[in-house]
Design a protein around this motif. Structure first.
Motif, mmCIF file in Angstrom:
data_model
loop_
_atom_site.group_PDB
_atom_site.id
_atom_site.type_symbol
_atom_site.label_atom_id
_atom_site.label_comp_id
_atom_site.label_asym_id
_atom_site.label_seq_id
_atom_site.Cartn_x
_atom_site.Cartn_y
_atom_site.Cartn_z
ATOM 1 N N VAL A 1 0.868 -1.177 0.000
ATOM 2 C CA VAL A 1 0.000 0.000 0.000
ATOM 3 C C VAL A 1 0.903 1.223 0.000
ATOM 4 O O VAL A 1 1.717 1.407 0.907
ATOM 5 N N ASN A 2 0.752 2.047 -1.007
ATOM 6 C CA ASN A 2 1.556 3.260 -1.143
ATOM 7 C C ASN A 2 0.685 4.472 -0.873
ATOM 8 O O ASN A 2 -0.193 4.812 -1.667
ATOM 9 N N THR A 3 0.909 5.135 0.260
ATOM 10 C CA THR A 3 0.136 6.327 0.617
ATOM 11 C C THR A 3 0.954 7.599 0.434
ATOM 12 O O THR A 3 0.534 8.673 0.875
ATOM 13 N N ILE A 4 2.110 7.502 -0.205
ATOM 14 C CA ILE A 4 2.978 8.662 -0.396
ATOM 15 C C ILE A 4 2.358 9.623 -1.405
ATOM 16 O O ILE A 4 1.874 9.201 -2.459
ATOM 17 N N GLY A 5 2.382 10.902 -1.084
ATOM 18 C CA GLY A 5 1.845 11.889 -2.014
ATOM 19 C C GLY A 5 2.132 13.298 -1.548
ATOM 20 O O GLY A 5 2.382 13.546 -0.367
ATOM 21 N N ALA A 6 2.117 14.228 -2.484
ATOM 22 C CA ALA A 6 2.321 15.639 -2.170
ATOM 23 C C ALA A 6 1.373 16.478 -3.011
ATOM 24 O O ALA A 6 1.002 16.090 -4.119
ATOM 25 N N HIS A 7 0.986 17.625 -2.478
ATOM 26 C CA HIS A 7 0.050 18.518 -3.152
ATOM 27 C C HIS A 7 0.752 19.830 -3.491
ATOM 28 O O HIS A 7 1.727 20.203 -2.843
ATOM 29 N N ALA A 8 0.249 20.511 -4.504
ATOM 30 C CA ALA A 8 0.752 21.840 -4.856
ATOM 31 C C ALA A 8 -0.379 22.632 -5.492
ATOM 32 O O ALA A 8 -1.105 22.111 -6.336
#
Length: 226
Positions: A78-85
């Motif tokens: 399970v990959n929950t890595i993320g970033a917003h911009a």
């Protein structure tokens, strides 16, 4: 019966922690992965921990070797890595777009490359990546974010097409917005009004991975109401 082994990448974030606890409660052996030990300190002592930056292409393979040595070959990723911009298309700069691609797409690709050989040998596996609604429905004001999440959605389709013949199912969940502490600190109340809790999203992830053989032809899983 052997306990299934799940890797949760980005386990120090709000969704990551909720997912670790949900999978652990469901009876899986969970390996929590994050960039720093401090981000994992609140997890139960019985949770395995590994420190790695999954956005680094060179980090994923050694990470999987350590996981296999300490916990066993994984059944679930399970990959929950993320970033917003934020920002429209005119604000996008090359370095910022590249950095966002490394987080939102790169981590998913490198982790899948590293975990797939172990799942192929087992003949089964479940992989879940965390996408977002702007990756499949265009929205103004977050161009770079939408671009990278769209790339992740397409990557999920490609991965499922290539891995399904080996018994490995790939899903990309598409929450509209998650009410993590980080989001609550920067987003206005009217946007957060429709946000899902990390726990609710984690429960959906657990339902997807609980049965590795569950038939599901949908690669993209929307988690929002129209």
């Amino acid at each position: 019966m052997n306990t299934r082994i799940a890797i949760v990448a980005g386990a120090g974030g709000g969704l990551g922690k909720a997912t670790v606890l949900s999978l652990y409660t469901a009876g899986l052996t969970v390996v929590a992965v994050d960039r720093t030990e401090a981000n994992l300190k609140d997890l139960p002592a019985t949770i395995h921990r590994e420190i790695a930056d999954a956005t680094d292409p060179a980090a994923a393979a050694p990470l999987l070797e350590r996981v296999v040595a300490t916990a066993g070959a994984p059944d679930v990723l399970v990959n929950t890595i993320g970033a917003h911009a934020f920002g429209g298309f005119e604000t996008v700069r090359p370095q910022a777009l590249s950095a966002l691609m490394d987080v939102n797409v790169g981590a998913a690709l490198w982790l899948t490359q590293a975990v797939a050989p172990y799942m192929r040998r087992k003949g089964a596996g479940v992989i879940v990546h965390t996408g977002a609604r702007p990756g499949v429905e265009a929205a103004a004001g977050a161009a770079a974010y939408g671009i990278t999440k769209a790339a992740l959605a397409h990557l999920g389709r490609v991965l499922d097409r290539e891995l399904r013949p080996h018994g490995i199912r790939v899903n990309v969940i598409l929450p509209e917005l998650i009410a993590t502490a980080a989001n609550q600190a920067v987003l206005p109340a009217h946007l957060l009004a429709r946000a899902a809790t990390p726990e609710a999203v984690a429960d959906v992830i657990t339902s997807l991975v609980r049965d590795a053989t569950a038939p599901d032809d949908r690669v993209l899983i929307p988690l929002y109401d129209d």
